[in-house]
Design a protein around this motif. Sequence first.
Motif, short mmCIF file in Angstrom:
data_model
loop_
_atom_site.label_atom_id
_atom_site.label_comp_id
_atom_site.label_asym_id
_atom_site.label_seq_id
_atom_site.Cartn_x
_atom_site.Cartn_y
_atom_site.Cartn_z
N GLU A 1 -16.06 4.15 -13.91
CA GLU A 1 -15.38 5.42 -13.71
C GLU A 1 -15.17 6.16 -15.03
N ILE A 2 -15.22 7.47 -14.94
CA ILE A 2 -14.91 8.32 -16.09
C ILE A 2 -13.44 8.13 -16.47
N LEU A 3 -13.13 8.15 -17.75
CA LEU A 3 -11.73 8.07 -18.17
C LEU A 3 -10.97 9.29 -17.65
N PRO A 4 -9.85 9.08 -16.96
CA PRO A 4 -9.13 10.23 -16.38
C PRO A 4 -8.60 11.20 -17.42
N SER A 5 -8.36 10.77 -18.64
CA SER A 5 -7.87 11.66 -19.68
C SER A 5 -8.99 12.43 -20.36
N TYR B 1 -7.75 17.60 -19.12
CA TYR B 1 -7.63 16.26 -18.57
C TYR B 1 -6.62 15.42 -19.36
N GLY B 2 -6.65 15.54 -20.67
CA GLY B 2 -5.68 14.84 -21.49
C GLY B 2 -4.28 15.39 -21.32
N ILE B 3 -4.18 16.72 -21.16
CA ILE B 3 -2.87 17.33 -20.93
C ILE B 3 -2.27 16.81 -19.63
N SER C 1 -5.20 15.71 -26.71
CA SER C 1 -4.47 16.56 -25.78
C SER C 1 -3.27 15.88 -25.14
N GLY C 2 -3.21 14.56 -25.19
CA GLY C 2 -2.04 13.85 -24.71
C GLY C 2 -0.99 13.65 -25.79
N GLY C 3 -1.33 14.00 -27.02
CA GLY C 3 -0.39 13.89 -28.12
C GLY C 3 -0.64 12.68 -29.02
N ILE C 4 -0.38 12.87 -30.31
CA ILE C 4 -0.43 11.79 -31.30
C ILE C 4 0.85 11.87 -32.11
N LYS C 5 1.58 10.75 -32.20
CA LYS C 5 2.90 10.77 -32.83
C LYS C 5 3.18 9.47 -33.56
N ASN C 6 3.82 9.61 -34.70
CA ASN C 6 4.29 8.47 -35.49
C ASN C 6 3.15 7.56 -35.90
N LYS D 1 -5.08 29.18 -23.31
CA LYS D 1 -3.68 29.33 -23.71
C LYS D 1 -3.05 28.00 -24.15
N ALA D 2 -3.81 26.92 -24.02
CA ALA D 2 -3.29 25.60 -24.40
C ALA D 2 -3.48 25.41 -25.90
N LEU D 3 -2.42 25.67 -26.65
CA LEU D 3 -2.48 25.57 -28.11
C LEU D 3 -1.83 24.27 -28.58
N PRO D 4 -2.42 23.61 -29.54
CA PRO D 4 -1.85 22.36 -30.05
C PRO D 4 -0.67 22.63 -30.98
N LYS D 5 0.22 21.64 -31.07
CA LYS D 5 1.34 21.71 -31.99
C LYS D 5 1.10 20.69 -33.11
N ILE D 6 0.88 21.19 -34.33
CA ILE D 6 0.63 20.32 -35.48
C ILE D 6 1.81 20.49 -36.43
N GLU D 7 2.59 19.42 -36.64
CA GLU D 7 3.79 19.56 -37.46
C GLU D 7 4.22 18.22 -38.06
N ASN D 8 4.95 18.33 -39.16
CA ASN D 8 5.49 17.17 -39.88
C ASN D 8 4.37 16.22 -40.30
N ILE D 9 3.51 16.71 -41.18
CA ILE D 9 2.38 15.95 -41.71
C ILE D 9 2.68 15.64 -43.18
N ASN D 10 2.70 14.37 -43.55
CA ASN D 10 3.18 13.96 -44.86
C ASN D 10 2.17 13.09 -45.60
N TYR D 11 1.77 13.54 -46.80
CA TYR D 11 0.85 12.78 -47.64
C TYR D 11 1.48 12.59 -49.03
N ARG D 12 1.41 11.37 -49.55
CA ARG D 12 2.00 11.13 -50.87
C ARG D 12 1.28 9.98 -51.58
N ASP D 13 1.43 9.97 -52.91
CA ASP D 13 0.98 8.85 -53.75
C ASP D 13 -0.51 8.56 -53.54
N MET D 14 -1.34 9.53 -53.93
CA MET D 14 -2.78 9.40 -53.74
C MET D 14 -3.53 9.73 -55.02
#
Length: 465
Positions: free
Chosen positions: A124-128, A265-267, A298-303, A364-377
């Motif tokens: 089966e196709i992945l539902p997302s 589908y991911g939403i 589309s289902g979100g990526i967090k932490n 109209k489905a716009l992504p929310k990209i926020e709180n992105i942190n990069y350090r010590d590189m």
Amino acid sequence: MEFSLYPRKSHLFRFHVLVVVGLLMSSVRGGGSEEYRAINCRKHSAVLTDFGAKGDGKTMNTKAFKSAIANLSQVAGDGGAQLIVPPGKWLTGSFNLTSHFTLFVHKDAVILGAQDEAAYPLIEILPSYGAGRDGGGRHASLIFGTNLTDVVITGGNGTIHGQGQYWWDKFRADKLKDTRPYLIEIMYSDQVQISNLILIDSPSWNVHPTYSSNVIIQWLTIIAPVGSPNTDGINPDSSKNVLIEDCFIVSGDDCIAVKSGWDQYGIKFGMPTEDLIIRRLTCISPDSAVIALGSEMSGGIKNVRAENITAIDSESGVRIKSGVGRGGYVKDIYARGMTMKTMKYVFWMTGDYGQHPDDGWDPKALPKIENINYRDMVAENVTYSARLDGISGDPFTGICISNVKIGLTEKPKKLQWNCTNVEGVSSQVTPPSCDLLHPSKKVFNCPFPEDKLPIEDVQMKICST
């Protein structure tokens, strides 16, 4: 060529198992044993040859794998079982795992993926996703499992070889109707371990934990030609509480690609990838990212927490890939302690990644990209420091970059920081960041969480074959 990140045991040993009619009861018949670390040990054991398999690299062993696993599944409630793949070359098509089970690949064993589309049934196709990622339907992975609890795929640095050239050639010639198989895919499962293996020439993605939780992936060596199509290393997808550590990846695509479904589908499916740790990763990927977030997010990526990463001759360090129609979010991303050598970009964010599963996506489905942190590189031999492109009317916000030193190639691009539709702050960045990141004379560090995630508290057991 063989790559290894950890020492092998040099002695040879044999596995001895007694299979009793009915329920399988293991009994040592003499000889040595191999110790390994796992989330759980097993009471029962069997060797693949007990089920008629032949390790000559020519005999098809799909029935032997299936028979072995079916028999061992009978003792899942009585301490579980392990199936030992002994020295040899074991040609096989797709086979499914079972719960409370360990697949152990001996250091001198090679599981060979069959070069025959019929050996990988359509599933089966992945539902997302709503469609096969290559189009059409999708073939089952070489090693597959769904709705499992407590499953381990490990070994003594044994090999799983996908013989991907067959699939790459057909893909490039547009002669495939359906999506190529992956090497390992585990779906809708809990308590998953994939470790201490060499994965070579996957037809497409190598390791794909999907809709799963409490996943540990460690000590993998993943190798594919840098020009091979879509041979992503590890793709955690709509999964929670995942640890990826101590892996070495040479890839034709992203080394780590974090995903959570595709457009509408991911939403609708709405299952994010969250609480993910990536550490002590070494990546070589000249045409792709060391760590990619998206583009199917589309289902979100967090932490997501990434640290102690080494990038060599790769296109970009951490890349965020999204676009109009994706919806979802990428937020609370933390990366520190990256060393990069010979890079096109250090930082790359893309707001116009336009691939869609079909014409039903929502503009109209716009992504929310926020709180992105990069350090010590630290980076050297870099062409562009950064290209950060948000979306008009939907800027990427809360970007923080601190303590980053970038050494440029002999012929760097004149515009080192190309920024549009982004907002954030920066401190101690060389070359100085773009104005939209408000370079500050004040010294500060971008945040990185110090609390532990639950997956870090898992206590491994010492098991034996």
